[in-house]
Design a protein around this motif. Structure first.
Motif, PDB file in Angstrom:
ATOM      1  N   GLU A  88       0.677  -1.672  -0.013  1.00  0.00           N
ATOM      2  CA  GLU A  88      -0.121  -0.080   0.062  1.00  0.00           C
ATOM      3  C   GLU A  88       0.576   1.069  -0.044  1.00  0.00           C
ATOM      4  N   GLN A  89       2.587   1.134   0.633  1.00  0.00           N
ATOM      5  CA  GLN A  89       2.653   2.261   1.081  1.00  0.00           C
ATOM      6  C   GLN A  89       3.962   2.504  -0.132  1.00  0.00           C
ATOM      7  N   VAL A  90       3.712   1.574  -1.103  1.00  0.00           N
ATOM      8  CA  VAL A  90       4.743   1.780  -2.387  1.00  0.00           C
ATOM      9  C   VAL A  90       4.020   2.359  -2.931  1.00  0.00           C
ATOM     10  N   LYS A  91       2.619   1.871  -3.247  1.00  0.00           N
ATOM     11  CA  LYS A  91       1.584   1.949  -4.357  1.00  0.00           C
ATOM     12  C   LYS A  91       1.202   3.790  -4.369  1.00  0.00           C
ATOM     13  N   ALA A  92       1.013   3.989  -3.377  1.00  0.00           N
ATOM     14  CA  ALA A  92       0.889   5.439  -3.055  1.00  0.00           C
ATOM     15  C   ALA A  92       1.997   6.393  -3.355  1.00  0.00           C
ATOM     16  N   MET A  93       3.509   5.885  -2.723  1.00  0.00           N
ATOM     17  CA  MET A  93       4.581   6.881  -3.343  1.00  0.00           C
ATOM     18  C   MET A  93       3.935   6.473  -4.527  1.00  0.00           C
ATOM     19  N   ARG A  94       3.424   5.853  -5.390  1.00  0.00           N
ATOM     20  CA  ARG A  94       3.803   5.359  -7.053  1.00  0.00           C
ATOM     21  C   ARG A  94       3.179   6.099  -7.691  1.00  0.00           C
ATOM     22  N   ARG A  95       1.728   7.145  -7.056  1.00  0.00           N
ATOM     23  CA  ARG A  95       0.636   7.928  -7.343  1.00  0.00           C
ATOM     24  C   ARG A  95       1.359   9.010  -6.858  1.00  0.00           C
ATOM     25  N   LYS A  96       2.164   9.863  -5.944  1.00  0.00           N
ATOM     26  CA  LYS A  96       2.633  10.474  -6.591  1.00  0.00           C
ATOM     27  C   LYS A  96       4.514  10.720  -6.961  1.00  0.00           C
ATOM     28  N   LEU A  97       4.789  10.193  -7.403  1.00  0.00           N
ATOM     29  CA  LEU A  97       5.943  10.222  -8.174  1.00  0.00           C
ATOM     30  C   LEU A  97       4.979  10.423  -9.465  1.00  0.00           C
ATOM     31  N   MET A  98       4.144   9.773  -9.779  1.00  0.00           N
ATOM     32  CA  MET A  98       3.631   9.952 -11.307  1.00  0.00           C
ATOM     33  C   MET A  98       3.774  11.093 -11.128  1.00  0.00           C
ATOM     34  N   LYS A  99       2.358  11.832 -10.120  1.00  0.00           N
ATOM     35  CA  LYS A  99       1.915  13.600 -10.263  1.00  0.00           C
ATOM     36  C   LYS A  99       2.686  14.819 -10.738  1.00  0.00           C
ATOM     37  N   ILE A 100       3.829  14.281  -9.823  1.00  0.00           N
ATOM     38  CA  ILE A 100       5.271  14.942  -9.993  1.00  0.00           C
ATOM     39  C   ILE A 100       5.786  15.130 -11.437  1.00  0.00           C
ATOM     40  N   ARG A 101       5.829  13.791 -11.290  1.00  0.00           N
ATOM     41  CA  ARG A 101       6.801  13.654 -12.884  1.00  0.00           C
ATOM     42  C   ARG A 101       5.652  14.664 -14.122  1.00  0.00           C
ATOM     43  N   GLN A 102       4.356  14.522 -13.490  1.00  0.00           N
ATOM     44  CA  GLN A 102       3.784  15.278 -15.033  1.00  0.00           C
ATOM     45  C   GLN A 102       3.524  16.083 -14.768  1.00  0.00           C
ATOM     46  N   LEU A 103       3.712  16.714 -13.367  1.00  0.00           N
ATOM     47  CA  LEU A 103       4.383  18.612 -12.787  1.00  0.00           C
ATOM     48  C   LEU A 103       5.121  18.716 -14.117  1.00  0.00           C
ATOM     49  N   LEU A 104       6.357  17.875 -14.201  1.00  0.00           N
ATOM     50  CA  LEU A 104       8.374  18.564 -14.686  1.00  0.00           C
ATOM     51  C   LEU A 104       7.863  18.517 -16.026  1.00  0.00           C
ATOM     52  N   ALA A 105       6.850  17.317 -16.133  1.00  0.00           N
ATOM     53  CA  ALA A 105       7.200  17.444 -17.506  1.00  0.00           C
ATOM     54  C   ALA A 105       5.785  18.763 -18.604  1.00  0.00           C
ATOM     55  N   ASP A 111       4.020  20.904  -6.037  1.00  0.00           N
ATOM     56  CA  ASP A 111       4.074  21.707  -4.042  1.00  0.00           C
ATOM     57  C   ASP A 111       4.715  20.828  -3.705  1.00  0.00           C
ATOM     58  N   GLU A 112       4.498  21.524  -2.175  1.00  0.00           N
ATOM     59  CA  GLU A 112       5.293  20.692  -1.148  1.00  0.00           C
ATOM     60  C   GLU A 112       4.725  19.143  -0.658  1.00  0.00           C
ATOM     61  N   SER A 113       4.429  18.436  -1.775  1.00  0.00           N
ATOM     62  CA  SER A 113       4.431  17.221  -1.315  1.00  0.00           C
ATOM     63  C   SER A 113       5.665  16.964  -2.297  1.00  0.00           C
ATOM     64  N   VAL A 114       6.790  17.246  -3.091  1.00  0.00           N
ATOM     65  CA  VAL A 114       8.048  16.398  -3.327  1.00  0.00           C
ATOM     66  C   VAL A 114       8.807  16.263  -2.118  1.00  0.00           C
ATOM     67  N   GLU A 115       8.443  17.237  -1.044  1.00  0.00           N
ATOM     68  CA  GLU A 115       8.986  16.928   0.585  1.00  0.00           C
ATOM     69  C   GLU A 115       8.867  15.317   0.945  1.00  0.00           C
ATOM     70  N   GLU A 116       7.420  14.628   0.531  1.00  0.00           N
ATOM     71  CA  GLU A 116       7.403  13.563   0.851  1.00  0.00           C
ATOM     72  C   GLU A 116       7.602  12.104   0.064  1.00  0.00           C
ATOM     73  N   THR A 117       8.263  12.630  -0.666  1.00  0.00           N
ATOM     74  CA  THR A 117       8.648  11.892  -1.961  1.00  0.00           C
ATOM     75  C   THR A 117       9.793   9.854  -1.564  1.00  0.00           C
ATOM     76  N   HIS A 118       9.641  10.149   0.110  1.00  0.00           N
ATOM     77  CA  HIS A 118      10.946   9.073   0.530  1.00  0.00           C
ATOM     78  C   HIS A 118       9.942   8.155   2.030  1.00  0.00           C
TER      79      HIS A 118
END
Length: 445
Positions: A88-105, A111-118
């Motif tokens: 569950e934690q890995v799936k939630a982390m993947r969702r955050k990373l995919m969102k951050i990647r789309q924003l960067l692309a 936003d502040e969620s980048v601080e919770e990428t690990h």
């Protein structure tokens, strides 16, 4: 030959002493040997009743001899709840990373969620990006996200964070992937089929004595003697197969005695006064010289295995908690000197730990080959808890090695070791003939 024996004058014939090549030979009798057939079949056996070690009554007494104990350390997780929590934690982390990647692309700033990428799960499982993500540029951050998502591609098959966040109806609850097939960083979360590290104790002997309370100062005694101790490394990427063994010959050329014990640990529980209920411990430990062949992969596995915590994401306390009153109180701890010879192969460096001031991380820059050190004799008193004992020993040994044995440790670094070996050979080439000349005034035999 007869000429090699010279009798010592002034001794009877039955006790004549001869010297031969530096050895002493005592002749007890000059007569022939009288051999009695089946002599031991006619001798009545005498039961050996050893004298009791204690002069007061024993409640229990246990003796074990020639035991063999093996502890197998496996990779993975046995409990289903642990595996599901990681999934569950890995799936939630993947969702955050995919969102951050789309924003960067799209050229936007996360936003502040980048601080919770690990996150650190169970105090031993690191998921997400490296901890120094706040120092990365946008391109570096995208590359790190791509690498992380590529490694965890087998954990979930959905490629969009919006679709992964899609709610499901009550009639069709969201199903987690099967724990049997779930993977994390290419490894199954279930228990590995074969062990990664084996701790082997051979020819173990133990003595346990429980004495009658309120009769004497000593309450109980435990003595453990291990003839051979090995830690076997079965990790495929490790360089060596044996993490720890005993040394047959130490740095001074002393050969290990036959049937000597590699480890000896004695624990005595005593009462300072019979009127008190609290017991105190007296611990003694002694080890023969140890040979360590450490691969960083095996070391990281042992760290993760030992640091595992039952809570999903424990928050470290600001200050370490005081020792519990229920923990054992050591009246006295004595550890005799331990000689070590170390081979170490590093594979990666934690630069964040270096920036935080952990100088031990400097070891990962060098490959050690035969580095020698001695952990000095230490006596402690008035310590509560096993963890405090271990930390205190580490705090006393580490500065001593740095201050007094740093040259021996540095000489074990692989490039320097070659120079040291060449220098020792050249020194022997000069010093040995000089010593021989001083001995018999001859240079050539």
């Amino acid at each position: 030959p007869p000429t090699s024996l010279s009798p010592v004058p002034g001794t009877p014939e039955s006790k004549t002493i001869h010297t031969s090549k530096g050895e002493t030979i005592r002749i007890l009798s000059t007569g022939p040997l009288n051999i009695i057939e089946d002599f031991y079949d006619t001798v009545t056996p005498v039961e050996d009743e050893p004298r009791p070690m204690f002069d007061y009554r024993l409640v229990a007494r246990v003796r074990t001899k020639d035991c063999e104990i093996k502890v197998h350390l496996h990779d993975g997780y046995d409990w289903v709840a642990t595996r599901k929590a990681i999934e569950e934690q890995v799936k939630a982390m993947r969702r955050k990373l995919m969102k951050i990647r789309q924003l960067l692309a799209s050229g936007q700033v996360p936003d502040e969620s980048v601080e919770e990428t690990h996150a650190m799960l169970f105090n031993s499982v690191h998921i997400g990006l490296p901890e120094n993500v706040d120092e990365m540029e946008a391109t570096e951050l995208m590359a790190a996200i791509d690498e992380e998502l590529g490694d965890d591609a087998e954990t979930a098959s959905i490629s969009s964070w919006q679709s992964m966040n899609r709610p499901t109806g009550p009639s069709k609850p969201a199903a987690l992937p099967s724990s049997k097939s779930a993977r994390f960083r290419g490894k199954k979360l279930t228990r590995s089929k074969h062990s990664r590290i084996d701790v082997c104790l051979y020819n173990l002997e133990a003595e346990v004595d429980k004495l009658h309370p309120n009769e004497a100062e000593l309450m109980s005694r435990v003595l453990v003697k291990i003839r051979d101790l090995e830690i076997q490394d079965h990790i495929k990427t490790s360089t060596w197969k044996k993490f720890l063994t005993g040394m047959k010959t130490d740095s001074k050329g002393n050969i290990r005695e036959t049937d000597s014990y590699m480890a000896r640990v004695e624990l005595r529980m005593v009462k300072p006064a019979l009127s008190l209920e609290q017991e105190e411990a007296r611990l003694k430990m002694k080890f023969l010289p140890l040979r360590l062949r450490v691969d960083q992969d095996a070391l990281d596995f042992l760290k993760a295995f030992g640091n595992f915590s039952a809570t999903t994401n424990p928050s470290p306390p600001a200050t370490p908690p005081p020792p519990s009153k229920d923990e054992i109180f050591f009246q006295r701890v004595e550890v005799f000197p331990v000689a070590l010879k170390l081979d170490y192969k590093p594979k990666r460096v934690d630069y964040k730990a270096l920036r935080e001031g952990r100088t031990i991380e400097l070891m990962n820059f060098f490959h050690f080959d035969g580095a020698e050190m001695t952990l000095r004799h230490i006596e402690l008193s008035g310590i509560q808890g096993w963890e405090t004992v271990g930390n205190t020993l580490n705090d006393m040994w580490t500065p001593d090695v740095k201050a007094n044995q740093l040259v021996d440790v540095i000489s074990g670094i692989a490039p320097i070791r070659s120079v040291v070996n060449v220098g020792s050979g050249l020194a022997d080439l000069v010093l040995i003939p000089i010593a021989q000349y001083r001995k018999d005034r001859r240079l050539i035999r």
